[in-house]
Design an enzyme around this catalytic site. Structure first.
Site, mmCIF file in Angstrom:
data_model
loop_
_atom_site.group_PDB
_atom_site.id
_atom_site.type_symbol
_atom_site.label_atom_id
_atom_site.label_comp_id
_atom_site.label_asym_id
_atom_site.label_seq_id
_atom_site.Cartn_x
_atom_site.Cartn_y
_atom_site.Cartn_z
ATOM 1 N NE ARG A 224 -8.099 -3.263 8.039
ATOM 2 C CZ ARG A 224 -8.399 -3.583 6.782
ATOM 3 N NH1 ARG A 224 -9.601 -3.393 6.312
ATOM 4 N NH2 ARG A 224 -7.477 -4.098 5.997
ATOM 5 C CE LYS B 25 -10.661 -8.941 5.448
ATOM 6 N NZ LYS B 25 -9.214 -9.237 5.436
ATOM 7 N NE ARG C 11 -4.426 -4.014 -1.606
ATOM 8 C CZ ARG C 11 -5.203 -4.338 -0.577
ATOM 9 N NH1 ARG C 11 -6.275 -5.089 -0.783
ATOM 10 N NH2 ARG C 11 -4.914 -3.922 0.625
ATOM 11 N NE ARG D 267 -2.202 -4.652 3.773
ATOM 12 C CZ ARG D 267 -2.160 -5.405 2.683
ATOM 13 N NH1 ARG D 267 -1.027 -5.583 2.016
ATOM 14 N NH2 ARG D 267 -3.249 -5.995 2.260
ATOM 15 N NE ARG E 100 -3.755 -8.827 -2.069
ATOM 16 C CZ ARG E 100 -4.623 -8.528 -1.111
ATOM 17 N NH1 ARG E 100 -5.581 -9.365 -0.790
ATOM 18 N NH2 ARG E 100 -4.537 -7.390 -0.475
HETATM 19 P P1 AMP Z 1 -7.927 -3.750 2.596
HETATM 20 O O1 AMP Z 1 -8.205 -3.660 1.133
HETATM 21 O O2 AMP Z 1 -9.126 -4.153 3.388
HETATM 22 O O3 AMP Z 1 -6.712 -4.594 2.889
HETATM 23 O O4 AMP Z 1 -7.590 -2.263 3.079
HETATM 24 C C1 AMP Z 1 -6.490 -1.545 2.535
HETATM 25 C C2 AMP Z 1 -6.101 -0.411 3.464
HETATM 26 O O5 AMP Z 1 -7.213 0.496 3.582
HETATM 27 C C3 AMP Z 1 -5.788 -0.811 4.897
HETATM 28 O O6 AMP Z 1 -4.452 -1.265 5.060
HETATM 29 C C4 AMP Z 1 -6.045 0.512 5.629
HETATM 30 O O7 AMP Z 1 -5.009 1.441 5.379
HETATM 31 C C5 AMP Z 1 -7.290 1.026 4.904
HETATM 32 N N1 AMP Z 1 -8.547 0.525 5.526
HETATM 33 C C6 AMP Z 1 -9.493 -0.260 4.949
HETATM 34 N N2 AMP Z 1 -10.502 -0.499 5.797
HETATM 35 C C7 AMP Z 1 -10.183 0.135 6.947
HETATM 36 C C8 AMP Z 1 -10.820 0.256 8.210
HETATM 37 N N3 AMP Z 1 -11.996 -0.344 8.453
HETATM 38 N N4 AMP Z 1 -10.205 0.989 9.165
HETATM 39 C C9 AMP Z 1 -9.018 1.592 8.929
HETATM 40 N N5 AMP Z 1 -8.359 1.525 7.769
HETATM 41 C C10 AMP Z 1 -8.925 0.803 6.767
#
Ligand code: AMP
Length: 218
Positions: free
Chosen positions: A87, A13, A160, A171, A126
């Site tokens: 989400r 994404k 990360r 996740r 990554r």
């Molecule tokens: P991402 O970079 O999108 O993989 O997000 C990293 C982490 O941020 C996720 O594993 C969640 O802990 C938190 N996070 C990001 N977006 C959301 C969301 N829309 N709702 C809840 N937690 C989020």
């Protein structure tokens, strides 16, 4: 034009959103990036979400809805690409209410479908450029010149904390249990389109562009 990119962690994404931003004049609104920026700045919010994020769990709907409302209001581009939001079903419903209140239309929700086994490998390998956020992979997408970002020439890279095996498992579970139920919500609204996220990066971009050109009439 306003779109959502949906798909599990590692589906691509963020990589695709960055490519579409310039071409279509859209703003990438990536909630994960916003939270990581909060953490880096040492803010109260950043401290609050740290443990939840590192464990691979979802931050509360309330926090996320407030965060995204604020960003949508500050966007000055032709539209947005939501990456990582919504989400959960409550987040999708809150987004609808938020957009309706502002008279903003959601044009498409694009689902990147991928094999779960590939995701573990993608996430585990990554890393990103610390300067511009461009994504790379240790085995199949290294910078052209070792140690130098293809996009901005940066020489520092980050991995990360939540790309470790235990957090990756959590996740993916969170995606299956809490995020995948959003798909029927958008299917019912007839704005959901699924594309093959296993194709090479350029091929995925072409599929998305095909959908977006349909929206803009190109
Ligand atoms: P991402 O970079 O999108 O993989 O997000 C990293 C982490 O941020 C996720 O594993 C969640 O802990 C938190 N996070 C990001 N977006 C959301 C969301 N829309 N709702 C809840 N937690 C989020």
């Amino acid at each position: 034009m306003n779109i959502i990119l949906l798909g599990p962690p590692g589906a691509g994404k963020g990589t695709q959103a960055k490519r579409l931003e310039e071409k279509y004049g859209l703003a990438q609104l990536a909630t994960g990036d916003m939270l990581r920026a909060e953490r880096a700045s040492g803010s109260e919010l950043g401290r609050q979400v740290q443990a939840v994020m590192d464990a691979g769990k979802l931050v509360s709907d309330e926090t996320m809805i407030a965060l995204i409302a604020n960003r949508i209001d500050r966007t000055d581009r032709k539209g947005f690409i939501l990456d990582g939001f919504p989400r959960t079903v409550p987040q999708a419903e809150a987004l609808d209410a938020m957009l309706a209140k502002r008279g903003i239309k959601l044009d498409r929700v694009i689902e990147l479908t991928v094999d779960e086994s590939a995701l573990v490998d993608r996430l585990g390998g990554r890393f990103t450029c610390a300067t511009c956020g461009a994504s790379y992979h240790g085995r199949n997408h290294r910078p052209k010149h070792e140690g130098v970002c293809d996009i901005c020439g940066g020489t520092e890279f980050l991995r990360r904390a939540d790309d470790d095996p235990s957090a990756i498992k959590t996740r993916l579970e969170a995606y299956r249990r809490q995020t995948a139920p959003i798909l029927p919500y958008y299917r019912d609204k007839k704005i959901l389109e699924a594309i093959d996220g296993m194709a090479p990066i350029d091929g995925v971009t072409r599929q998305i562009e095909g959908i977006l050109n349909g929206v803009t009439g190109d």
